[in-house]
Design a protein around this motif. Sequence first.
Motif, mmCIF file in Angstrom:
data_model
loop_
_atom_site.group_PDB
_atom_site.id
_atom_site.type_symbol
_atom_site.label_atom_id
_atom_site.label_comp_id
_atom_site.label_asym_id
_atom_site.label_seq_id
_atom_site.Cartn_x
_atom_site.Cartn_y
_atom_site.Cartn_z
ATOM 1 N N UNK A 190 -26.029 -15.554 -0.919
ATOM 2 C CA UNK A 190 -25.442 -14.980 -2.129
ATOM 3 C C UNK A 190 -24.028 -15.521 -2.256
ATOM 4 N N UNK A 191 -23.753 -16.177 -3.357
ATOM 5 C CA UNK A 191 -22.419 -16.711 -3.613
ATOM 6 C C UNK A 191 -21.655 -15.722 -4.493
ATOM 7 N N UNK A 192 -20.348 -15.892 -4.558
ATOM 8 C CA UNK A 192 -19.573 -14.994 -5.414
ATOM 9 C C UNK A 192 -19.857 -15.320 -6.879
ATOM 10 N N UNK A 193 -19.747 -14.305 -7.704
ATOM 11 C CA UNK A 193 -19.993 -14.469 -9.128
ATOM 12 C C UNK A 193 -18.697 -14.414 -9.930
ATOM 13 N N UNK A 194 -17.632 -13.957 -9.305
ATOM 14 C CA UNK A 194 -16.344 -13.811 -9.983
ATOM 15 C C UNK A 194 -15.660 -15.156 -10.169
ATOM 16 N N UNK A 195 -14.890 -15.256 -11.228
ATOM 17 C CA UNK A 195 -14.103 -16.453 -11.483
ATOM 18 C C UNK A 195 -12.862 -16.382 -10.597
ATOM 19 N N UNK A 196 -12.584 -17.448 -9.863
ATOM 20 C CA UNK A 196 -11.461 -17.442 -8.929
ATOM 21 C C UNK A 196 -10.265 -18.252 -9.422
ATOM 22 N N UNK A 197 -10.441 -18.999 -10.484
ATOM 23 C CA UNK A 197 -9.355 -19.833 -10.991
ATOM 24 C C UNK A 197 -8.178 -18.973 -11.446
ATOM 25 N N UNK A 198 -6.991 -19.380 -11.022
ATOM 26 C CA UNK A 198 -5.732 -18.744 -11.411
ATOM 27 C C UNK A 198 -5.644 -17.277 -11.017
ATOM 28 N N UNK A 217 -17.432 -3.850 7.745
ATOM 29 C CA UNK A 217 -16.720 -2.609 8.079
ATOM 30 C C UNK A 217 -15.212 -2.810 7.966
ATOM 31 N N UNK A 218 -14.716 -3.930 8.513
ATOM 32 C CA UNK A 218 -13.289 -4.220 8.401
ATOM 33 C C UNK A 218 -12.882 -4.324 6.935
ATOM 34 N N UNK A 219 -13.663 -5.044 6.149
ATOM 35 C CA UNK A 219 -13.337 -5.230 4.733
ATOM 36 C C UNK A 219 -13.298 -3.895 4.002
ATOM 37 N N UNK A 220 -14.262 -3.027 4.272
ATOM 38 C CA UNK A 220 -14.275 -1.709 3.615
ATOM 39 C C UNK A 220 -13.029 -0.913 3.972
ATOM 40 N N UNK A 221 -12.649 -0.911 5.244
ATOM 41 C CA UNK A 221 -11.437 -0.191 5.667
ATOM 42 C C UNK A 221 -10.193 -0.794 5.021
ATOM 43 N N UNK A 222 -10.116 -2.130 4.963
ATOM 44 C CA UNK A 222 -8.956 -2.785 4.360
ATOM 45 C C UNK A 222 -8.880 -2.513 2.860
ATOM 46 N N UNK A 223 -9.992 -2.543 2.174
ATOM 47 C CA UNK A 223 -10.000 -2.288 0.731
ATOM 48 C C UNK A 223 -9.545 -0.855 0.438
ATOM 49 N N UNK A 224 -10.021 0.112 1.226
ATOM 50 C CA UNK A 224 -9.545 1.500 1.059
ATOM 51 C C UNK A 224 -8.044 1.592 1.304
ATOM 52 N N UNK A 225 -7.553 0.915 2.329
ATOM 53 C CA UNK A 225 -6.116 0.930 2.632
ATOM 54 C C UNK A 225 -5.319 0.251 1.517
ATOM 55 N N UNK A 226 -5.873 -0.797 0.909
ATOM 56 C CA UNK A 226 -5.191 -1.456 -0.197
ATOM 57 C C UNK A 226 -5.079 -0.519 -1.396
ATOM 58 N N UNK A 227 -6.103 0.277 -1.640
ATOM 59 C CA UNK A 227 -6.022 1.272 -2.716
ATOM 60 C C UNK A 227 -4.916 2.283 -2.425
ATOM 61 N N UNK A 228 -4.825 2.733 -1.166
ATOM 62 C CA UNK A 228 -3.750 3.676 -0.787
ATOM 63 C C UNK A 228 -2.371 3.035 -0.932
ATOM 64 N N UNK A 229 -2.301 1.699 -0.811
ATOM 65 C CA UNK A 229 -1.032 0.978 -0.936
ATOM 66 C C UNK A 229 -0.724 0.631 -2.395
ATOM 67 N N UNK A 230 -1.570 1.086 -3.324
ATOM 68 C CA UNK A 230 -1.304 0.887 -4.740
ATOM 69 C C UNK A 230 -1.995 -0.293 -5.387
ATOM 70 N N UNK A 231 -2.878 -0.955 -4.686
ATOM 71 C CA UNK A 231 -3.607 -2.082 -5.261
ATOM 72 C C UNK A 231 -4.981 -1.631 -5.749
ATOM 73 N N UNK A 232 -5.498 -2.357 -6.728
ATOM 74 C CA UNK A 232 -6.857 -2.104 -7.225
ATOM 75 C C UNK A 232 -7.588 -3.449 -7.308
ATOM 76 N N UNK A 233 -7.947 -4.005 -6.163
ATOM 77 C CA UNK A 233 -8.566 -5.328 -6.189
ATOM 78 C C UNK A 233 -9.994 -5.289 -6.710
ATOM 79 N N UNK A 234 -10.396 -6.404 -7.299
ATOM 80 C CA UNK A 234 -11.805 -6.601 -7.613
ATOM 81 C C UNK A 234 -12.458 -7.052 -6.304
ATOM 82 N N UNK A 235 -13.705 -6.689 -6.101
ATOM 83 C CA UNK A 235 -14.407 -7.053 -4.874
ATOM 84 C C UNK A 235 -15.702 -7.778 -5.234
ATOM 85 N N UNK A 236 -15.935 -8.883 -4.572
ATOM 86 C CA UNK A 236 -17.187 -9.615 -4.700
ATOM 87 C C UNK A 236 -17.595 -10.008 -3.285
#
Length: 158
Positions: A90-98, A50-69
């Motif tokens: 379930x582990x993340x599938x996204x590449x985190x390097x750099x 729930x916290x993550x969902x609220x933070x991700x929505x707030x990040x979009x309002x702040x102009x960010x478009x993060x990828x989520x895994x």
Amino acid sequence: MSEQIIEGHRIGVLFSESQIADRISELAREIAARKPERLLVVPVLKGSFIFAADLIRAMHRAGLSPEVDFMILASYRAATKSSGQVEVLRDIESIVKERDVLLIDDVQFIAGKERSQEEFFHTFNTLLDGRNQVVLTCDRPACEIKNLEPRLISRFEC
């Protein structure tokens, strides 16, 4: 502190809904101000959802478009007491390097687990030294968590 009764249980309310929303918006603005590169947000489910969902929505309002895994970890399964062993369901599938990674988890569950606290301490320091941000969720202030090492408490605002 106010109280509410939910399904017959008396619940103490530490922060109002508007206080939480304001703080989440503030966090999102702070994250955006750091201008993260290819931001990947990784909530560790289930507790931080729930916290993550609220933070991700707030990040979009702040102009960010993060990828989520997501990661899903378990140590309880059907029991009411932790087995002491964490299993990655379930582990993340996204590449985190750099790229900048924002990991969100419930910190109270490492209390009393010396090895987990040791790993978290070093991981936390490494992330902060590398211009990364760490957001933790918790059901109470870190200074109120029993069996949490003082060096960890000192890293969290209390």
